[in-house]
Design an enzyme around this catalytic site. Structure first.
Site, mmCIF file in Angstrom:
data_model
loop_
_atom_site.group_PDB
_atom_site.id
_atom_site.type_symbol
_atom_site.label_atom_id
_atom_site.label_comp_id
_atom_site.label_asym_id
_atom_site.label_seq_id
_atom_site.Cartn_x
_atom_site.Cartn_y
_atom_site.Cartn_z
ATOM 1 N N ASP A 1 49.239 31.635 39.172
ATOM 2 C CA ASP A 1 48.025 32.501 39.382
ATOM 3 C C ASP A 1 47.771 33.495 38.277
ATOM 4 O O ASP A 1 46.790 34.593 38.207
ATOM 5 C CB ASP A 1 48.145 33.411 40.709
ATOM 6 C CG ASP A 1 49.064 34.170 40.642
ATOM 7 O OD1 ASP A 1 49.854 34.389 39.808
ATOM 8 O OD2 ASP A 1 49.370 34.789 41.971
ATOM 9 N N CYS B 1 45.370 36.163 62.050
ATOM 10 C CA CYS B 1 44.860 34.901 61.958
ATOM 11 C C CYS B 1 45.497 33.900 62.970
ATOM 12 O O CYS B 1 46.717 33.850 63.003
ATOM 13 C CB CYS B 1 45.150 34.151 60.487
ATOM 14 S SG CYS B 1 44.249 32.513 60.611
#
Length: 348
Positions: free
Chosen positions: A134, A248
């Site tokens: 990243d 989540c």
């Protein structure tokens, strides 16, 4: 260029190099994703992250990053925790560190495996590749959704049906022509858990983040003084924030990371604020050698610790803050002054 080995062979081999999931897509970014990042930047929602503006054209078009790319192999590594990521928030004497930063630096671990896997692909196919984690100008999450690893949830992070919120992403660009996998569809439904849990209301609406209010951004990317109206909402989060990830519902399918290097180091499971506030440049570098925390430096990290101390309202810290009022870093001096005032005004 066509592969001399099958796509399935490449996918099976990836497991030997430490990758938990692998999918393939073409080198195109959807128009909606290009629009999102341009809108994000135009409205200054990126805060201090000026590097996002650099190489924007390459970010929204992988072919401008490497004209020869024909396929993108997107890989995921599971870093699922074996503990409740939000448990530390209940204890004001300790600092809460984001799950991904409690173990070894994933950049170092994954990059080595990525290069090894890439060399194997080249040896088998006589192809050309480029490997990325990243730090490159790549829209990883849109590519991961397009490849089928997961979908971008309402919190803008990737969600996997198999691994929940806990995936590191990496990619291999290749000039091989490989069959693309099916794009993943959105499975968020009516759930708004991630939006509702955010301590700073950093989501302007579902799927839209104002990074300037995000605790991960504030404690990691933001240099200098954190706005006073956000400090109390940070609580004891001293590096990153997992709240929107942890709530989540898809995490019910998550599994513990198989690579022990991603497991929390003993001294980072529940680190004492008292111990962390006294770190010097030298002791900070020693403590966080091989950790992603090292990159933000001692001053920014201790600043975060002091905010957590101020939020504790514990008068026992008042004498411990005195040396920090004379620190060489003005941000730390300001934070220590604020923390003392906080404690004086609401001490217990």
């Amino acid at each position: 260029m066509h592969s001399l080995i099958s796509k399935s062979t490449i996918q099976k081999k990836s497991k030997e190099f430490g990758f938990d999931i692998i999918k393939i897509t073409d080198p195109k970014i959807h128009k909606k994703d290009q629009h999102y990042i341009k809108d994000f930047l135009e409205n200054d929602l990126h805060g201090d992250m000026d590097w996002l503006k650099k190489n924007l054209e390459r970010r929204v078009s992988p072919k401008k990053l490497w004209p020869d790319v024909k396929s993108i192999i997107v890989l995921g590594v599971n870093y699922g925790p074996n503990h409740d990521p939000m448990k530390n928030l209940e204890n004001e004497e300790i600092g809460n560190i984001s799950v991904y930063a409690r173990g070894n630096d994933y950049h170092d671990v994954i990059k080595k495996n990525l290069k090894k896997f890439g060399r194997w692909i080249v040896s088998q196919t006589n192809s050309e590749i480029k490997v990325f984690i990243d730090t490159a100008p790549i829209m990883e999450k849109p590519l991961a959704q397009k490849a089928g690893l997961g979908w971008q949830g309402k919190h803008t992070n990737l969600v996997s049906r198999d691994y929940g919120s806990w995936l590191f992403l990496a990619s291999i660009f290749t000039n091989l022509e490989l069959e693309s996998d099916k794009e993943e569809i959105n499975h968020c439904g009516n759930c708004n858990n991630c939006i509702e849990i955010c301590p700073t209301d950093a989501f302007t609406e579902p799927y839209k983040l104002d990074a300037r209010k995000c605790i991960s951004y504030l404690t990691i990317e933001h240099k200098g003084i954190i706005p006073s109206h956000l400090r109390s909402k940070i609580g004891n989060r001293i590096y990153g924030c997992d709240d929107c990830l942890a709530v989540c519902p898809w995490n019910k399918f998550a599994v513990k990371a198989s690579d022990v290097r991603y497991s929390a180091k003993d001294d980072l499971v529940a680190p004492s604020l008292k111990d962390l506030m006294s770190l010097t440049d030298t002791t900070f570098r020693e403590k966080f050698s091989g950790s992603p925390i090292k990159r933000i430096g001692r001053d920014r990290f201790v600043r975060n610790v002091i905010y957590a101390i101020g939020n504790s309202m514990d008068s026992n810290y008042i004498p411990m803050l005195e040396p920090l009022l004379l620190d060489n870093d003005p941000t730390i001096v300001e934070a220590a002054t604020w923390a003392q005032e906080q404690i004086f005004n609401g001490k217990r």
